[in-house]
Design a protein around this motif. Sequence first.
Motif, PDB file in Angstrom:
ATOM      1  N   PHE A 437       0.837  -1.202   0.000  1.00  0.00           N
ATOM      2  CA  PHE A 437       0.000   0.000   0.000  1.00  0.00           C
ATOM      3  C   PHE A 437       0.875   1.257   0.000  1.00  0.00           C
ATOM      4  CE2 PHE A 437      -2.746  -3.219   1.790  1.00  0.00           C
ATOM      5  CZ  PHE A 437      -4.014  -2.899   1.314  1.00  0.00           C
ATOM      6  N   VAL A 438       0.272   2.341  -0.460  1.00  0.00           N
ATOM      7  CA  VAL A 438       0.900   3.656  -0.331  1.00  0.00           C
ATOM      8  C   VAL A 438      -0.137   4.590   0.276  1.00  0.00           C
ATOM      9  CG1 VAL A 438       1.582   5.667  -1.708  1.00  0.00           C
ATOM     10  CG2 VAL A 438       2.692   3.464  -2.097  1.00  0.00           C
ATOM     11  N   ARG A 439       0.306   5.395   1.240  1.00  0.00           N
ATOM     12  CA  ARG A 439      -0.603   6.376   1.844  1.00  0.00           C
ATOM     13  C   ARG A 439      -0.441   7.708   1.132  1.00  0.00           C
ATOM     14  NH1 ARG A 439       0.221   9.142   7.683  1.00  0.00           N
ATOM     15  NH2 ARG A 439       1.441  10.507   6.319  1.00  0.00           N
ATOM     16  N   VAL A 440      -1.555   8.250   0.675  1.00  0.00           N
ATOM     17  CA  VAL A 440      -1.518   9.577   0.061  1.00  0.00           C
ATOM     18  C   VAL A 440      -2.243  10.531   1.003  1.00  0.00           C
ATOM     19  CG1 VAL A 440      -2.038  10.947  -1.989  1.00  0.00           C
ATOM     20  CG2 VAL A 440      -1.557   8.491  -2.218  1.00  0.00           C
ATOM     21  N   SER A 441      -1.525  11.545   1.429  1.00  0.00           N
ATOM     22  CA  SER A 441      -2.092  12.498   2.383  1.00  0.00           C
ATOM     23  C   SER A 441      -2.839  13.604   1.642  1.00  0.00           C
ATOM     24  CB  SER A 441      -0.958  13.089   3.214  1.00  0.00           C
ATOM     25  OG  SER A 441      -1.289  14.378   3.669  1.00  0.00           O
ATOM     26  N   ALA A 442      -3.923  14.073   2.241  1.00  0.00           N
ATOM     27  CA  ALA A 442      -4.712  15.152   1.626  1.00  0.00           C
ATOM     28  C   ALA A 442      -4.306  16.518   2.155  1.00  0.00           C
ATOM     29  CB  ALA A 442      -6.198  14.901   1.885  1.00  0.00           C
ATOM     30  N   PHE A 443      -3.232  16.552   2.948  1.00  0.00           N
ATOM     31  CA  PHE A 443      -2.792  17.828   3.535  1.00  0.00           C
ATOM     32  C   PHE A 443      -1.943  18.640   2.562  1.00  0.00           C
ATOM     33  CE2 PHE A 443      -3.283  15.345   7.608  1.00  0.00           C
ATOM     34  CZ  PHE A 443      -4.332  16.102   8.115  1.00  0.00           C
ATOM     35  N   GLY A 444      -2.531  19.008   1.440  1.00  0.00           N
ATOM     36  CA  GLY A 444      -1.800  19.853   0.499  1.00  0.00           C
ATOM     37  C   GLY A 444      -2.685  21.007   0.089  1.00  0.00           C
ATOM     38  N   HIS A 445      -2.070  22.017  -0.511  1.00  0.00           N
ATOM     39  CA  HIS A 445      -2.893  23.072  -1.106  1.00  0.00           C
ATOM     40  C   HIS A 445      -3.690  22.463  -2.255  1.00  0.00           C
ATOM     41  CE1 HIS A 445      -1.013  26.052   1.302  1.00  0.00           C
ATOM     42  NE2 HIS A 445       0.177  25.932   0.748  1.00  0.00           N
ATOM     43  N   ARG A 446      -4.887  23.011  -2.489  1.00  0.00           N
ATOM     44  CA  ARG A 446      -5.764  22.454  -3.503  1.00  0.00           C
ATOM     45  C   ARG A 446      -5.086  22.329  -4.860  1.00  0.00           C
ATOM     46  NH1 ARG A 446     -11.092  22.409  -3.305  1.00  0.00           N
ATOM     47  NH2 ARG A 446     -10.513  21.650  -1.259  1.00  0.00           N
ATOM     48  N   GLU A 447      -4.401  23.397  -5.299  1.00  0.00           N
ATOM     49  CA  GLU A 447      -3.798  23.350  -6.636  1.00  0.00           C
ATOM     50  C   GLU A 447      -2.709  22.274  -6.711  1.00  0.00           C
ATOM     51  OE1 GLU A 447      -3.761  25.848  -4.547  1.00  0.00           O
ATOM     52  OE2 GLU A 447      -1.870  26.965  -4.529  1.00  0.00           O
ATOM     53  N   ASN A 448      -2.029  22.047  -5.609  1.00  0.00           N
ATOM     54  CA  ASN A 448      -0.995  20.994  -5.608  1.00  0.00           C
ATOM     55  C   ASN A 448      -1.624  19.607  -5.656  1.00  0.00           C
ATOM     56  OD1 ASN A 448       1.050  22.856  -5.521  1.00  0.00           O
ATOM     57  ND2 ASN A 448       1.253  22.799  -3.288  1.00  0.00           N
ATOM     58  N   VAL A 449      -2.727  19.458  -4.944  1.00  0.00           N
ATOM     59  CA  VAL A 449      -3.424  18.167  -4.963  1.00  0.00           C
ATOM     60  C   VAL A 449      -3.925  17.876  -6.377  1.00  0.00           C
ATOM     61  CG1 VAL A 449      -5.486  16.958  -4.137  1.00  0.00           C
ATOM     62  CG2 VAL A 449      -4.044  18.210  -2.508  1.00  0.00           C
ATOM     63  N   ILE A 450      -4.489  18.894  -7.006  1.00  0.00           N
ATOM     64  CA  ILE A 450      -4.997  18.722  -8.375  1.00  0.00           C
ATOM     65  C   ILE A 450      -3.855  18.387  -9.335  1.00  0.00           C
ATOM     66  CG2 ILE A 450      -6.029  19.974 -10.341  1.00  0.00           C
ATOM     67  CD1 ILE A 450      -7.815  21.431  -8.219  1.00  0.00           C
ATOM     68  N   GLU A 451      -2.737  19.109  -9.174  1.00  0.00           N
ATOM     69  CA  GLU A 451      -1.578  18.860 -10.047  1.00  0.00           C
ATOM     70  C   GLU A 451      -1.000  17.458  -9.786  1.00  0.00           C
ATOM     71  OE1 GLU A 451      -0.178  20.009 -12.586  1.00  0.00           O
ATOM     72  OE2 GLU A 451       1.814  19.080 -12.543  1.00  0.00           O
ATOM     73  N   ALA A 452      -0.929  17.066  -8.526  1.00  0.00           N
ATOM     74  CA  ALA A 452      -0.421  15.724  -8.198  1.00  0.00           C
ATOM     75  C   ALA A 452      -1.315  14.674  -8.855  1.00  0.00           C
ATOM     76  CB  ALA A 452      -0.363  15.522  -6.687  1.00  0.00           C
ATOM     77  N   CYS A 453      -2.620  14.889  -8.769  1.00  0.00           N
ATOM     78  CA  CYS A 453      -3.559  13.925  -9.345  1.00  0.00           C
ATOM     79  C   CYS A 453      -3.424  13.870 -10.863  1.00  0.00           C
ATOM     80  CB  CYS A 453      -4.987  14.256  -8.913  1.00  0.00           C
ATOM     81  SG  CYS A 453      -5.265  13.829  -7.171  1.00  0.00           S
ATOM     82  N   ARG A 454      -3.166  15.027 -11.467  1.00  0.00           N
ATOM     83  CA  ARG A 454      -2.936  15.052 -12.912  1.00  0.00           C
ATOM     84  C   ARG A 454      -1.726  14.171 -13.262  1.00  0.00           C
ATOM     85  NH1 ARG A 454       0.083  16.940 -16.549  1.00  0.00           N
ATOM     86  NH2 ARG A 454       1.471  17.988 -15.080  1.00  0.00           N
ATOM     87  N   ARG A 455      -0.676  14.310 -12.445  1.00  0.00           N
ATOM     88  CA  ARG A 455       0.531  13.510 -12.699  1.00  0.00           C
ATOM     89  C   ARG A 455       0.270  12.020 -12.435  1.00  0.00           C
ATOM     90  NH1 ARG A 455       5.051  17.236  -9.526  1.00  0.00           N
ATOM     91  NH2 ARG A 455       4.457  19.242 -10.464  1.00  0.00           N
ATOM     92  N   PHE A 456      -0.495  11.716 -11.389  1.00  0.00           N
ATOM     93  CA  PHE A 456      -0.834  10.310 -11.123  1.00  0.00           C
ATOM     94  C   PHE A 456      -1.544   9.721 -12.344  1.00  0.00           C
ATOM     95  CE2 PHE A 456      -1.353  11.329  -6.289  1.00  0.00           C
ATOM     96  CZ  PHE A 456       0.003  11.139  -6.089  1.00  0.00           C
ATOM     97  N   LYS A 457      -2.463  10.530 -12.911  1.00  0.00           N
ATOM     98  CA  LYS A 457      -3.240  10.030 -14.051  1.00  0.00           C
ATOM     99  C   LYS A 457      -2.339   9.751 -15.252  1.00  0.00           C
ATOM    100  CE  LYS A 457      -7.783  11.890 -12.927  1.00  0.00           C
ATOM    101  NZ  LYS A 457      -8.670  13.056 -13.041  1.00  0.00           N
ATOM    102  N   GLU A 458      -1.306  10.603 -15.388  1.00  0.00           N
ATOM    103  CA  GLU A 458      -0.382  10.422 -16.480  1.00  0.00           C
ATOM    104  C   GLU A 458       0.448   9.144 -16.276  1.00  0.00           C
ATOM    105  OE1 GLU A 458       2.510  13.752 -18.066  1.00  0.00           O
ATOM    106  OE2 GLU A 458       0.350  14.096 -18.365  1.00  0.00           O
ATOM    107  N   LEU A 459       0.873   8.951 -15.037  1.00  0.00           N
ATOM    108  CA  LEU A 459       1.729   7.794 -14.730  1.00  0.00           C
ATOM    109  C   LEU A 459       0.964   6.476 -14.851  1.00  0.00           C
ATOM    110  CD1 LEU A 459       4.345   6.470 -13.644  1.00  0.00           C
ATOM    111  CD2 LEU A 459       3.567   7.048 -11.332  1.00  0.00           C
ATOM    112  N   TYR A 460      -0.262   6.478 -14.341  1.00  0.00           N
ATOM    113  CA  TYR A 460      -0.964   5.191 -14.229  1.00  0.00           C
ATOM    114  C   TYR A 460      -2.126   5.030 -15.218  1.00  0.00           C
ATOM    115  CZ  TYR A 460       1.795   4.379 -10.037  1.00  0.00           C
ATOM    116  OH  TYR A 460       2.823   4.173  -9.171  1.00  0.00           O
ATOM    117  N   LYS A 461      -2.156   5.893 -16.258  1.00  0.00           N
ATOM    118  CA  LYS A 461      -3.291   5.846 -17.189  1.00  0.00           C
ATOM    119  C   LYS A 461      -3.328   4.503 -17.929  1.00  0.00           C
ATOM    120  CE  LYS A 461      -0.555   8.235 -20.695  1.00  0.00           C
ATOM    121  NZ  LYS A 461      -0.207   9.547 -21.219  1.00  0.00           N
TER     122      LYS A 461
END
Lengths: 461, 461
Positions: A437-461
């Motif tokens: 498992f990997v723990r992903v924390s939600a303690f980020g600024h909104r724009e960083n969370v959105i950008e991180a998720c964009r990158r996750f989508k790119e990596l694991y699409k």
Amino acid sequence: MAAIQQSLSTSISSSTSTFLGQNKLRFRNQNVSMPGKTSGIVRCVATPSTEKTSYKTQVSRNENLAKLQAGYLFPEIARRRSAHMLKHPDAQIISLGIGDTTEPIPEVITSAMAKRAHELSTLNGYSGYGAEQGEKQLRASIASTYYANVGLEEDEIFVSDGAKSDISRLQVLFGSNASMAVQDPSYPAYVDSSVIMGQTGQFQKDVEKYGNIAYMRCTPENGFFPDLSSVPRTDIIFFCSPNNPTGSAASREQLTKLVQFAKDNGSILVYDSAYAMYICDDSPKSIFEIPGAKEVAIEVSSFSKYAGFTGVRLGWTAIPKALLYSDGFPVAKDFNRIVCTCFNGASNIAQAGGLACLSPDGFKAMMDVVGNYKENTQIIMDTFNSLGFKVYGGKNAPYVWVHFPGRSSWEVFSEILEKTHVVTTPGSGFGPGGEGFVRVSAFGHRENVIEACRRFKELYK
Amino acid sequence: MAAIQQSLSTSISSSTSTFLGQNKLRFRNQNVSMPGKTSGIVRCVATPSTEKTSYKTQVSRNENLAKLQAGYLFPEIARRRSAHMLKHPDAQIISLGIGDTTEPIPEVITSAMAKRAHELSTLNGYSGYGAEQGEKQLRASIASTYYANVGLEEDEIFVSDGAKSDISRLQVLFGSNASMAVQDPSYPAYVDSSVIMGQTGQFQKDVEKYGNIAYMRCTPENGFFPDLSSVPRTDIIFFCSPNNPTGSAASREQLTKLVQFAKDNGSILVYDSAYAMYICDDSPKSIFEIPGAKEVAIEVSSFSKYAGFTGVRLGWTAIPKALLYSDGFPVAKDFNRIVCTCFNGASNIAQAGGLACLSPDGFKAMMDVVGNYKENTQIIMDTFNSLGFKVYGGKNAPYVWVHFPGRSSWEVFSEILEKTHVVTTPGSGFGPGGEGFVRVSAFGHRENVIEACRRFKELYK
């Protein structure tokens, strides 16, 4: 620190144990005279060597410290993050790793702290040592805000500089003969402080567990609630809900079973409720909502994840008067002695902040901060769900627990860091039950969370 | 707390050990089912009794906590003060008892803390978890302000929430097998934390000492510096200079002997320099001024008594890289692990205050606060001298150590409280070597110190 330590330890390893043993024999006698430096003696050991041999005291290293494995999880992640930054100096690193808050503290709370700070420079506003247990008004406010419906009182609340410090003070309270159970996976401070206090055996590399700790496995299969029928009796049971790292909150029915289990075994339950304000269903927010819990439980909590007090440092521990040792002695009375001897109270400025947190405006502001992180959590959950991952937690906690079946947590951590520059936390860092498992924390600024998720989508699409 | 505790403990003492033993046998087995309440069993013991018997866990009380005598000194004084206030509600009580600062914190320092608090509500100024060891800038500033001439560096400084907390963390570091020496009399936290960690034997009522602690007697006859030839080897030596409670500062020659003694024995010296800024002669302000000390000593210090930070909570511990265990392992490396596992750093707002303390303006302001308390000390010394008492300390410390030969310290404490409404500290509270002395603290407002001295003159004229 890491760099220093490395350089500190390298020059030592080449000393032969024979010579160390010899020194020990010679100098363990009382009042035996010893040359100012042993360099003359030791120099002849290493041939040829350019190492400067050093004077050593004759104090044995605490063997419990020697049992600890590698670094404490979060400094280790910080080290890897730094190494990554050196390798990729231009990368826009986003940290969703350690549960470190990022949103500013609401102004109604910081103003109260600033006001208290200013008052300390006035004759009337100055105060020195406060009560070691915390200011009366804050204790009362915590009791009435969080525990009014369960009947806990002000004098059952001990204000602290944070849950992590109090967990260690509790371990000092219980002492080295106490036996422990922890959820697996769990927040590493429970296990590491237990090791430091000498409650455990050596680390067993094959199972990745310390001896003499009961690891209560929490998996998707058991709904992240341990099968209590397979858990041996221990003196102390650490239990965190909503859980760090799995993000799962135990239900009323589950916690009723847990309290009964503690009672059946005569165990003390140390309940970590540091994320209780993230609960949005009818899961209990305090262990004391469960009938009978006051006779078996201690609750540890914190302002860190509610008001962004991770750096300000403020928490509390609730110990009911009804909680008694086997000889009938009240646990709270001994904890009070620990607090008075080993601690001098939380910073008065932080306590002023805590009081503001619990004012009507402050409480609302805290809930807004919590709400914001909860929205982040939803974004992260949606992302991993859309990518076809099995995702746990998130609903009642600011942590998303993502399953990478069959893969090593550290390997996934490294893959994500290397390819997306996002720092997460490897599940195995929380115990063998976190592997895969990997723990992903939600303690980020909104724009960083959105950008991180964009990158996750790119990596694991 | 005291009141609750009393009521908590009374209902317990009548339970017979036979029955407790029986419970123990029955429930020590793993997973054995136990009735929700043992009241049915226990009720028959006490006949006749109206006491409500309670459920007890089957967790044994930590036997080290049970060794501790009475209350921790200062809460006990607070309790007696409260009792006195109840008896004399109109009395103008003056506290020259616990070393609690009373002068406001200089504005240049509180402003920095208020500024930091405000910044925490801004996006750019917010910070979450800081380094557990303290902010880099503060560590660097402590190193350059206090240790530049002895060559200690930033990474050898660990910022804390105060010396008392760090003393306990050091005890956790050393562990339960370490042996201790302390000055007698001494600050009670050294001995009490040692008892809690299990390093000592039982309290021996005849000599008023705990077993397995070496008490280094400090008296007027030996100039408050122990006769080291009669001190047995221990792993750890706690040494406080300028001393609390005797007010005496060890000379360079004495500290050179002490460092050599530690080196001869392979001991680690824990040097408490919390009052170093009160030194006005050429006594060393840091143990690290003594050649070779870096290989044997740790220094614990605090902002409490310099800047009035008793309530703000900020201190530090310096552990040189050159300090090694017998196996060559660096002590600082294990302490770093303790700090990372059992602590999460001092409050960031307090750290901003510490940094301001060490700015040129802040440092001057701290020296003014210290200077003010030093003038108080002189007034107290002059008073007792004029009354014909033998008076010690005072010169290099904010404590005056007044001799009442042949009398009990607690008796004198009570006499002074009863007749002058001034709270002092009984010397015997610091160990058997303090019997016959009373400590008078100079941490009061000037007018209160003058008024207290007027009352002393009336009582002892």
